[in-house]
Design an enzyme around this catalytic site. Sequence first.
Site, PDB file in Angstrom:
ATOM      1  N   LYS A 291      16.420  51.934  48.136  1.00  0.00           N
ATOM      2  CA  LYS A 291      15.486  51.611  48.298  1.00  0.00           C
ATOM      3  C   LYS A 291      14.546  50.651  47.314  1.00  0.00           C
ATOM      4  CE  LYS A 291      11.586  55.336  47.240  1.00  0.00           C
ATOM      5  NZ  LYS A 291      11.506  56.289  46.309  1.00  0.00           N
TER       6      LYS A 291
ATOM      7  N   ARG B 221       9.499  55.663  40.930  1.00  0.00           N
ATOM      8  CA  ARG B 221      10.505  57.034  41.890  1.00  0.00           C
ATOM      9  C   ARG B 221      12.146  56.606  41.317  1.00  0.00           C
ATOM     10  NH1 ARG B 221       7.548  54.797  47.159  1.00  0.00           N
ATOM     11  NH2 ARG B 221       8.279  56.731  47.532  1.00  0.00           N
TER      12      ARG B 221
ATOM     13  N   GLY C 245      13.297  63.689  49.111  1.00  0.00           N
ATOM     14  CA  GLY C 245      12.890  64.564  48.806  1.00  0.00           C
ATOM     15  C   GLY C 245      13.565  65.368  47.504  1.00  0.00           C
TER      16      GLY C 245
ATOM     17  N   MET D  30      14.938  63.584  44.766  1.00  0.00           N
ATOM     18  CA  MET D  30      14.949  63.192  43.251  1.00  0.00           C
ATOM     19  C   MET D  30      13.067  63.086  42.629  1.00  0.00           C
ATOM     20  SD  MET D  30      17.626  61.929  42.413  1.00  0.00           S
ATOM     21  CE  MET D  30      17.583  61.076  41.071  1.00  0.00           C
TER      22      MET D  30
ATOM     23  N   ARG E 157      14.235  51.616  55.090  1.00  0.00           N
ATOM     24  CA  ARG E 157      15.198  51.959  55.218  1.00  0.00           C
ATOM     25  C   ARG E 157      15.273  51.962  56.618  1.00  0.00           C
ATOM     26  NH1 ARG E 157      13.768  57.605  52.278  1.00  0.00           N
ATOM     27  NH2 ARG E 157      11.908  58.956  53.905  1.00  0.00           N
TER      28      ARG E 157
ATOM     29  N   HIS F 207       9.334  66.736  55.130  1.00  0.00           N
ATOM     30  CA  HIS F 207      10.330  67.841  54.869  1.00  0.00           C
ATOM     31  C   HIS F 207      11.478  68.576  55.350  1.00  0.00           C
ATOM     32  CE1 HIS F 207      13.427  70.253  51.866  1.00  0.00           C
ATOM     33  NE2 HIS F 207      13.431  68.797  51.402  1.00  0.00           N
TER      34      HIS F 207
ATOM     35  N   ARG G 215      47.756  78.417  74.306  1.00  0.00           N
ATOM     36  CA  ARG G 215      48.365  79.252  73.527  1.00  0.00           C
ATOM     37  C   ARG G 215      48.519  80.574  74.297  1.00  0.00           C
ATOM     38  NH1 ARG G 215      43.955  77.937  69.168  1.00  0.00           N
ATOM     39  NH2 ARG G 215      43.635  77.353  70.530  1.00  0.00           N
TER      40      ARG G 215
ATOM     41  N   ARG H 170      51.904  76.247  74.561  1.00  0.00           N
ATOM     42  CA  ARG H 170      53.555  77.195  73.423  1.00  0.00           C
ATOM     43  C   ARG H 170      53.698  78.769  73.443  1.00  0.00           C
ATOM     44  NH1 ARG H 170      50.873  78.215  67.439  1.00  0.00           N
ATOM     45  NH2 ARG H 170      49.559  79.725  68.694  1.00  0.00           N
TER      46      ARG H 170
ATOM     47  N   GLU I   7      55.666  72.762  61.590  1.00  0.00           N
ATOM     48  CA  GLU I   7      54.825  73.913  61.036  1.00  0.00           C
ATOM     49  C   GLU I   7      54.987  74.705  60.316  1.00  0.00           C
ATOM     50  OE1 GLU I   7      52.900  76.898  63.433  1.00  0.00           O
ATOM     51  OE2 GLU I   7      55.282  77.568  64.766  1.00  0.00           O
TER      52      GLU I   7
ATOM     53  N   SER J 132      54.928  69.157  67.534  1.00  0.00           N
ATOM     54  CA  SER J 132      52.983  68.258  67.312  1.00  0.00           C
ATOM     55  C   SER J 132      52.991  69.710  66.234  1.00  0.00           C
ATOM     56  CB  SER J 132      52.151  69.382  68.816  1.00  0.00           C
ATOM     57  OG  SER J 132      51.137  69.718  68.614  1.00  0.00           O
TER      58      SER J 132
ATOM     59  N   THR K 199      48.724  72.403  62.029  1.00  0.00           N
ATOM     60  CA  THR K 199      48.817  71.628  60.819  1.00  0.00           C
ATOM     61  C   THR K 199      47.398  73.416  60.056  1.00  0.00           C
ATOM     62  OG1 THR K 199      45.866  71.061  61.468  1.00  0.00           O
ATOM     63  CG2 THR K 199      48.185  69.883  60.781  1.00  0.00           C
ATOM     64  N   ASN K 200      47.651  74.230  60.900  1.00  0.00           N
ATOM     65  CA  ASN K 200      47.347  75.274  60.024  1.00  0.00           C
ATOM     66  C   ASN K 200      48.209  76.175  59.034  1.00  0.00           C
ATOM     67  OD1 ASN K 200      45.217  75.023  61.256  1.00  0.00           O
ATOM     68  ND2 ASN K 200      45.305  76.871  62.531  1.00  0.00           N
ATOM     69  N   ASP K 201      49.075  76.495  60.330  1.00  0.00           N
ATOM     70  CA  ASP K 201      50.333  77.024  58.825  1.00  0.00           C
ATOM     71  C   ASP K 201      50.983  76.364  58.255  1.00  0.00           C
ATOM     72  OD1 ASP K 201      50.476  79.099  61.131  1.00  0.00           O
ATOM     73  OD2 ASP K 201      52.055  79.312  61.751  1.00  0.00           O
TER      74      ASP K 201
ATOM     75  N   CYS L 271      48.063  69.376  66.159  1.00  0.00           N
ATOM     76  CA  CYS L 271      47.462  70.923  67.607  1.00  0.00           C
ATOM     77  C   CYS L 271      46.691  71.254  66.182  1.00  0.00           C
ATOM     78  CB  CYS L 271      48.627  71.206  68.363  1.00  0.00           C
ATOM     79  SG  CYS L 271      49.738  72.434  67.133  1.00  0.00           S
TER      80      CYS L 271
ATOM     81  N   TYR M   6      49.076  61.861  69.028  1.00  0.00           N
ATOM     82  CA  TYR M   6      47.204  62.468  69.972  1.00  0.00           C
ATOM     83  C   TYR M   6      47.457  63.353  68.754  1.00  0.00           C
ATOM     84  CZ  TYR M   6      50.305  66.482  71.235  1.00  0.00           C
ATOM     85  OH  TYR M   6      50.885  67.194  72.142  1.00  0.00           O
TER      86      TYR M   6
END
Lengths: 876, 876
Positions: A21, A91, A100, A102, A332, A450, A556, A612, A740, A759, A762-764, A826, A846
Amino acid sequence: MKQIYHFNEGNTTMKDLLGGKGANLAEMTQLGLPVPAGFTITTTACMQFLQQDDYFEQSLKEEVLKAIYRLETETGKSFLADSSILLVSVRSGAKFSMPGMMDTILNLGLNDKKVRDFARLTTPSFAYDCYRRLMQMFGDVVYGISKEQFDQILQKFETTFDKAPSYFSLAEQQEVIKAYKQLFDKQHKNFPQDPLEQLFTAIKAVFQSWNNERAQVYRNLHDIPFDLGTAVNVQSMVFGNSGEKSATGVAFTRNPATGEKKLFGEFLPNAQGEDVVAGIRTPQTIDKLKQLLPVAYSDFIDYAKILEDHYKDMQDIEFTIENGKLYILQTRSGKRTAQAALNIALDLVDDGTITKKEALLRITPTMVEQLIHPIFDPAELKSAKVLAKGLPASPGAASGQIVFTAERAKELHEEGKKVILVRQETSPEDIEGMVVSEAIVTSRGGMTSHAAVVARGMGTCCVAGCEELIVNETTQTVTCKGQTLIEGSTISVDGTTGTIYQAELKTVRPTDNQNLQRLLNWADKEAKLMVRANAENIQDLSAAINFGASGIGLARTEHMFFGEKRILEMRRLILAEDETSFEVALQRLLDFQQDDFYHMLQTVGEKPMVIRLLDPPMHEFLPTDPQTIQQLAKQLEKAPEQITKQIAQLHETNPMLGHRGCRLGITEARIYQMQVKAIFTSAIKLTQAGYSVKPEIMIPLVAEEKELIEVKNSLLRTIKNLFEASNVEPFPFEIGTMIELPRACMTADRLAKHADFFSFGTNDLTQMTYGFSRDDIGKFLPIYKEKGILTQDPFQTLDQAGVGKLIQTAVKKARQTNPNMMIGVCGEVGGDPNSISFFQQAGVDYVSCSAYRIPAARLACGQAALNDCRIAEIAL
Amino acid sequence: MKQIYHFNEGNTTMKDLLGGKGANLAEMTQLGLPVPAGFTITTTACMQFLQQDDYFEQSLKEEVLKAIYRLETETGKSFLADSSILLVSVRSGAKFSMPGMMDTILNLGLNDKKVRDFARLTTPSFAYDCYRRLMQMFGDVVYGISKEQFDQILQKFETTFDKAPSYFSLAEQQEVIKAYKQLFDKQHKNFPQDPLEQLFTAIKAVFQSWNNERAQVYRNLHDIPFDLGTAVNVQSMVFGNSGEKSATGVAFTRNPATGEKKLFGEFLPNAQGEDVVAGIRTPQTIDKLKQLLPVAYSDFIDYAKILEDHYKDMQDIEFTIENGKLYILQTRSGKRTAQAALNIALDLVDDGTITKKEALLRITPTMVEQLIHPIFDPAELKSAKVLAKGLPASPGAASGQIVFTAERAKELHEEGKKVILVRQETSPEDIEGMVVSEAIVTSRGGMTSHAAVVARGMGTCCVAGCEELIVNETTQTVTCKGQTLIEGSTISVDGTTGTIYQAELKTVRPTDNQNLQRLLNWADKEAKLMVRANAENIQDLSAAINFGASGIGLARTEHMFFGEKRILEMRRLILAEDETSFEVALQRLLDFQQDDFYHMLQTVGEKPMVIRLLDPPMHEFLPTDPQTIQQLAKQLEKAPEQITKQIAQLHETNPMLGHRGCRLGITEARIYQMQVKAIFTSAIKLTQAGYSVKPEIMIPLVAEEKELIEVKNSLLRTIKNLFEASNVEPFPFEIGTMIELPRACMTADRLAKHADFFSFGTNDLTQMTYGFSRDDIGKFLPIYKEKGILTQDPFQTLDQAGVGKLIQTAVKKARQTNPNMMIGVCGEVGGDPNSISFFQQAGVDYVSCSAYRIPAARLACGQAALNDCRIAEIAL
């Protein structure tokens, strides 16, 4: 160090120091726009104050005093003396816009004595209106005395005197002030009469408001750092409430919902400050101003163009008209819907204002996700009962149960329910309830209220100012056309049309956004990473291809075993006690799978599809409840006790670390062989029918080189036999492995020797690396987040320091022994924009994510390439 | 390439090529000892034969022929012609001694015609005895016709003719041969009459025996590589069975059970070859030979001394006396008990034959473990009923259930039972059953019988030649002094005294082995790694200190919560629904723990003790059976349904990855604070009483830097308060963390900034790295081992390529930010000698293992330093 900048000393590049601001007020002052004079106290001063346990330094006090003297000189008015009265607004203004969140105090400088002088200089109703507002805002912001308490007092007098406050006599006005003072007294608080004390106290309160709860919630929600602090803007007041030739308003240079190049705004005549934003009175549209105050309107049109051209983006401008003269109080980059953002960016490219690359960086992946937000199924809409219509404040479509308070919204959300928050109007206190709601409905307030602004920011669908609804927050009911709904009633909200339905409606995904296609094609040209999809059913596979997936990164196969007939055969196979039953079940599963793969491969065509092989432990396919066991026993002609015993034998203490993945493929090779037979039989048939196919077989949960060799060799033998039996020219296929397990990462160089592709799951990998079970972290993750031990859920956003480091290590090792192998990601985080930069840096080829995240991921990949994001190098 | 070496062409350094037996025969020939002439076919020839699918190369055949001609020249006898008959033995001989594992054929060269000539040259009974043995061994080794079938035939004739075979007439002998031939015919096999065909067939059979099943089992058991192959020794026969002035025997230059420097051996007069080792006839002790054949005896004494001096180690010598003339047929470093190995090594150091370092490398850590083998509790021995006494063939003490066959031993062992194999005599076929037995008992055979030799090698306790026992393998009973025991009866076997008890006896550990102390002190001087103990109860802590632990590496506090009173309070705490019950339970647990730690710290004294704070998930402390829940409900004055509900709420899908370790310490800080309060209150009390203490607090399962900071700060506040309240000068203490998650390894540099020490928890680290649950791997690990996918259990021996790599990475990172921190290993593999070299290389400071593994670990650390074992560098 300089702690205060007058508006003519700063510019728009100084947002870190002056807040958004303040920097824009300075920029506009430099541009020669009619900005009331003022100054900005820096964010540095704020952080210093907060870090010193709220100690207000003498040096800062002195600098404020000097700035006030200068302001008096600039305006020719006096803040401290009683003639030609200078009032100021105080302000907040942080680097990032936090609407809203602050606090603001207007009309600062008035006291019992000065209000009388001010009344003489202006009118009593105006002067006391200002004083009343000051006391109320001061009481609220500084002492936490709620607005409602002041409102109740005022309403009582309105009833007693039977007229609106602006018609109160001087004596009546003074009675209100007296009653307000009693309210202060009752709370053992003092409203300071000294203007300087008012100012210092207000500055402190704004500083402190940086750490108030709703500010913290907002920062958490938008990932805004906690150590930025807020600047404080002290500005000489101009008065939109000084009569019929005065007004206050907000306008966007374009339509923030659609992006249309047309002034879009609202104003309230004879009103002040936050009246428009707060949605207390429903304002008039900006074009009405043309008739009312044509000169001011015409000036505004000019200034709006100047500002948009200057900032090369749609502007959100606050203005006040005092006795016919226009002042600009703020500008803004305007918050906008995703669709508007996209349309504006493309318009700006088309008219040569910005480049394609600039346009790419202006759209966030989250916006893209909103662009493919669900809409109601057109088929259902025809017969759906319309409850009411309001303003289409934030697009999207959602069904849910009505709740009337933010608290209930949170409670029911935690119980797993989908809620829709219905209120007269929302206020910053409601923020946590709004975050968890599927949709927001208000009966009052406009497109810039708001509720509307916050909902658009979050991508939550919202219908605002739906005046047909009578929301009674005390009785917790909403009445419409004589019909009353209570908490828990189901409604559906269409934020794109403003329609509310009295029914639960099915949603579908829109797919034909031409502008989005344009943008994503630009993104693809820049991207270094490709995007594939995690999908296995035909609907998702088709969607993935439509959304521009470069292939399927994860299909899967276990999901295919859960159909009624299939699960029976799967159970027959698992519980088989002789070769014959096993082979019978296996053959039937082969038939099912063959049919599945035929259609899957046909849908995906020549694009690669990673399939898989079976991953979960066998017991996941077995029933647990006695009734199903009983039924199964009948179907399999076995004793229920025998089945119960077999289930018990298959039980595992930690199934996540158990007999699953390639471990199954090794202890019982025939299941994987059946799957590969199904895949290649289908693929060969399709090839014979003239289709192109490219199956990529993925072996899950490999920890050790020899596992991979064992399974791969077994599969290759099966494949070789099928090709030989078919007389078809072998089509290209690949056999690779999922990475994994931490051990797979640490031995990736060895695994890469035997894999055509990798591949990362990332979960396991995240589960093993942290030792977190996704099924069980609910017991401590909320506390971890609360304490700041984990700032992000590592299953949503890649943990770069731990899991990421393992991935970097694995990619590096793999490229040592197999430089050209394809490497993908994956897991869940594959579609997370924050993680995509990291994957690019790590050398992945990828990412793969659910079909509906593909557009966002494509954009993120384009952006990652443009940013060429430098990942903090974590030394090995 | 040369495939055959005559004995005068080789020497003892050529074991790779000639095998141990061949190299030593050559060495003895070079030393001028009376070794019958012969030659060795190399291990290379064996491997070439096996790799070419058992193809016997022409070139090898020709070389064998040439060697036979040369042997005829050397001996002046003829292998092919009928006069002055040359017979040979064909024996296997690998690089590493594998007793009984490979096959031997004696008297080769005889046939129907030559045996008649041979009978004329010698005596008919002798010649036919040789021929009969040849046919039997040939049938067994080459065609797999079992010895028992030959024995049955022989026994039938013994009954028919009513005399021993050596008294059979020529005609009677020929009838036996005829019957043997019929046995060959019945199996459709042919006993070749051509001596050369016999020789080639035998050589092939020996080659092939490298891959027979019992050889494979033995190699697995002793980690002998599979690609070494065996040499074949062809040696001219001398005959211990050629009359009363002939004999055959085996002797050790020292006592293989005690190490005493005194000739120790046995012989059989008028016997051949394997008769002594096989234990068929109970032999006479070697000193009896002095009277019987004094010249041969005196020669043997001389040769034995020459050989021991030459090899600088106790020798195991096979000899044959033919008509009073002594021949040495084999020498090797003798297998010995651990105690003997130790005593011999120290004797050799004391008389200056070898250095201390050489002595250190001659004792294996396994031997050290045997030295602290349990003995029966002397208190129980007094009243225990003695069943029988036999030869103390292999020391140790064990109780278990009787089994009579190797198969049953395996079966019952797999059911989790402790078994003792009781047999007339054991044979190589029994090896798998012997491996799983707690003890071995035989009714026949001496101290050098198969049972005795194998048991000593494995460190299994054994009583041999216990002739009081009548073992009936058909009825599966053993009778002794009129009493009959059947399978499943419990006995206790003391292999040190040779006593068998008819009772189950408690065992205790010996601790005062002075020679062992000497050796381990030498080891400590060499070692780079220190050895600590995993222990928490007072008995184990004391044992650890006695065994020379340099401190306690892991004291688990959760074990203390399982006493009857404690578990109740723990349950009260977990199930508390209000603050008061929680605090009451916490206070009571504090009292218990304070008492525990007082005694623990007192026992360990000034040595450091790593105390791990509570680690398992809370539900592990709760009951699961309805009865205990009912009882608990009464004790806690709660409804059983409520408790059942709470237990269900605490259930976890994967407890290993759940709410445990420091996650508990963060979600409920009071439990860790209570533990630390208990530790430091006790420690302060001890300090006040003049004791030295060094507690090291270990925070488990840390994945993230902020977890460590959070818990550490909370503990430090508690500790600071305790010191302040006590007025005691703060004693040194440390706060560190367990490294047991892959993420902790990858972020070790960050964790090291806040930790005084690290300790690798290799159990959990292995679970997470592989994604293996120790509770569940039973479902696939056996198959993995069978298929060679895993050659070792990674929970027993460190997985260097995966888990090891993470450890290396972690140590390197940790030393970057905290160069001098103490780093230990406290998982199961900490005490594994094979892993210790790796830990030394990785830069770890100490290993920690159970108290009883400490002596072995100390030796392993000394050896690792001496070997400075180069770990194959696995590139990052």
